[in-house]
Design a protein around this motif. Structure first.
Motif, PDB file in Angstrom:
ATOM      1  N   GLU A 116       0.738  -1.407   0.058  1.00  0.00           N
ATOM      2  CA  GLU A 116       0.171  -0.044   0.144  1.00  0.00           C
ATOM      3  C   GLU A 116       1.017   1.264   0.006  1.00  0.00           C
ATOM      4  OE1 GLU A 116      -2.191   0.984   3.707  1.00  0.00           O
ATOM      5  OE2 GLU A 116      -3.838   2.042   2.133  1.00  0.00           O
ATOM      6  N   ASP A 162      -1.444  -4.859   2.876  1.00  0.00           N
ATOM      7  CA  ASP A 162      -2.144  -3.805   3.412  1.00  0.00           C
ATOM      8  C   ASP A 162      -1.491  -3.727   4.871  1.00  0.00           C
ATOM      9  OD1 ASP A 162      -3.091  -1.519   4.332  1.00  0.00           O
ATOM     10  OD2 ASP A 162      -5.259  -1.737   2.763  1.00  0.00           O
ATOM     11  N   ASP A 189      -5.400  -2.034   7.043  1.00  0.00           N
ATOM     12  CA  ASP A 189      -6.699  -2.171   6.438  1.00  0.00           C
ATOM     13  C   ASP A 189      -7.793  -1.395   7.462  1.00  0.00           C
ATOM     14  OD1 ASP A 189      -8.453  -1.880   4.339  1.00  0.00           O
ATOM     15  OD2 ASP A 189      -9.022  -4.001   4.675  1.00  0.00           O
ATOM     16  N   GLY A 190      -8.235  -0.123   6.763  1.00  0.00           N
ATOM     17  CA  GLY A 190      -9.180   0.343   7.750  1.00  0.00           C
ATOM     18  C   GLY A 190      -8.468   1.543   8.537  1.00  0.00           C
ATOM     19  N   THR A 191      -7.551   2.098   7.801  1.00  0.00           N
ATOM     20  CA  THR A 191      -6.764   3.406   8.602  1.00  0.00           C
ATOM     21  C   THR A 191      -7.646   4.315   9.169  1.00  0.00           C
ATOM     22  OG1 THR A 191      -5.416   2.966   6.621  1.00  0.00           O
ATOM     23  CG2 THR A 191      -4.620   4.970   7.807  1.00  0.00           C
ATOM     24  N   TRP A 247     -16.724   9.027   0.177  1.00  0.00           N
ATOM     25  CA  TRP A 247     -16.913  10.158   0.940  1.00  0.00           C
ATOM     26  C   TRP A 247     -16.354  11.326   0.169  1.00  0.00           C
ATOM     27  CZ3 TRP A 247     -13.690   5.984   1.249  1.00  0.00           C
ATOM     28  CH2 TRP A 247     -12.232   6.105   0.984  1.00  0.00           C
ATOM     29  N   ARG A 264     -22.083  -0.627   7.324  1.00  0.00           N
ATOM     30  CA  ARG A 264     -20.803   0.025   6.862  1.00  0.00           C
ATOM     31  C   ARG A 264     -19.788   0.053   7.990  1.00  0.00           C
ATOM     32  NH1 ARG A 264     -16.169   1.845   4.682  1.00  0.00           N
ATOM     33  NH2 ARG A 264     -16.228   3.835   3.651  1.00  0.00           N
ATOM     34  N   ALA A 324     -12.317  -3.186   4.561  1.00  0.00           N
ATOM     35  CA  ALA A 324     -12.619  -4.101   3.254  1.00  0.00           C
ATOM     36  C   ALA A 324     -12.322  -5.604   3.526  1.00  0.00           C
ATOM     37  CB  ALA A 324     -12.230  -3.694   1.953  1.00  0.00           C
ATOM     38  N   GLU A 371     -18.567  -3.036  -2.839  1.00  0.00           N
ATOM     39  CA  GLU A 371     -17.805  -1.783  -2.660  1.00  0.00           C
ATOM     40  C   GLU A 371     -17.204  -1.358  -3.960  1.00  0.00           C
ATOM     41  OE1 GLU A 371     -15.680  -0.897   0.993  1.00  0.00           O
ATOM     42  OE2 GLU A 371     -15.053   0.889   0.369  1.00  0.00           O
ATOM     43  N   ASP A 397      -6.382  -3.813  -0.386  1.00  0.00           N
ATOM     44  CA  ASP A 397      -7.571  -4.014   0.462  1.00  0.00           C
ATOM     45  C   ASP A 397      -8.133  -5.198   0.174  1.00  0.00           C
ATOM     46  OD1 ASP A 397      -7.569  -1.193   1.141  1.00  0.00           O
ATOM     47  OD2 ASP A 397      -8.505  -0.632  -0.666  1.00  0.00           O
TER      48      ASP A 397
END
Ligand code: LIP
Length: 269
Positions: free
Chosen positions: A70, A87, A90-92, A162, A187, A191, A208, A215
């Motif tokens: 990443e 990654d 993931d989910g930073t 977003w 949500r 991912a 998504e 991801d």
């Protein structure tokens, strides 16, 4: 007990070790939320440090393999048939906001095929693994996608675009359709864990748009090895390449694909 190939053993060990560092970093985040500077720089340092650590561990065990990272991008190795896709966090955004839902994601490709996968949530100590042809496991438990066939009884998960990202109108049309035909939409913001939750039957389906290979690479193999179907949003096999993904059990995959296709079409007309 899951079958852990030597490669998968190396990958889970690297994820566990890096996970310990992430847990320590995560402990700092709460303090940083209230500081004026905020945690952004700290998180980006943690991200890079974790990636370097994973790369070092994996290179030591598998010298010559390439990487898709990443942070660091493509790193070619002399062994052209293998590469790790990583990654580090993931989910930073979750991590940055102190939300304990993020994961380390590592996939191994051989000759362009996903063959081994690890998704590790260090907060819950949930280690999802899969090996091509050997099934998918959560810690020691074999995973199976859910058996639900009816959309109106199913929980769907998604990722919401977003500011500055994604086609908002298309997503809103998809969400409207999903809301009106399912038992609920979630949500969670990571991912790789969304895919792992499909593999474990917690979510019945997940879609998504606009994701990156790191991801989803590990999660794709985990879902497939748990008996699920993964496609891009045209129903084709290019989820990794396009970054648009739908994962579900077989009957729901068909239904959700139609729902999303119809919704996206209506948004464009
Ligand atoms: C994130 C994904 C998440 C998605 C974000 C982002 P990152 O990965 O896991 O599901 O909505 O767009 O791609 O950036 O935290 O590695």
């Amino acid at each position: 007990m899951p079958y852990l190939s030597p490669a998968l053993n190396v990958m889970t060990a690297a994820a566990r070790k890096a996970g310990r560092g992430l847990i320590r970093d995560f402990g700092e985040i709460e303090n940083l939320q209230v500081s004026l500077k905020g945690p952004a720089d700290f998180v980006s340092t943690a991200d890079k440090r974790t990636e370097n650590q994973l790369r070092e561990e994996l290179s030591r065990a598998r010298p010559g393999y390439g990487f898709l990272l990443e942070e660091g991008g493509v790193v070619d190795g002399p062994d052209k048939s293998h590469r790790f896709i990583i990654d580090p966090i993931d989910g930073t955004t979750n991590f940055l906001h102190g939300i304990p839902h993020f994961a380390i994601s590592i996939a191994l490709e051989r000759e362009g095929q996903l063959v081994s996968a690890v998704v590790f949530n260090p907060v819950t100590d949930e280690m999802y693994v899969a090996e091509k042809g050997q099934g998918a496991f959560l810690n020691d438990k074999r995973l199976r996608v859910s058996a639900r066939k009816k959309l109106n009884e199913s929980i769907l998960a998604t990722g919401i675009p977003w500011l500055g990202r994604g086609e908002h109108a298309t997503f809103l049309a998809e969400l409207a359709a999903a809301m009106s035909q399912s038992a609920g939409v979630r949500r969670f913001g990571t991912a790789s864990l969304d895919l792992a939750f499909v593999a474990s039957g917690r979510f019945d389906a997940y879609w998504e748009r606009g994701l990156s290979p790191w991801d989803v690479a590990a999660g794709i193999l985990i879902v497939r090895e748990a008996g699920g179907v993964v496609s891009d949003l045209d129903g084709g096999a290019r989820a990794l390449e396009t970054g648009h993904i739908l994962a579900a059990n077989e009957p729901l995959h068909r239904q959700v694909l139609k729902l999303l296709t119809d919704a996206a079409r209506s948004a464009k007309s």
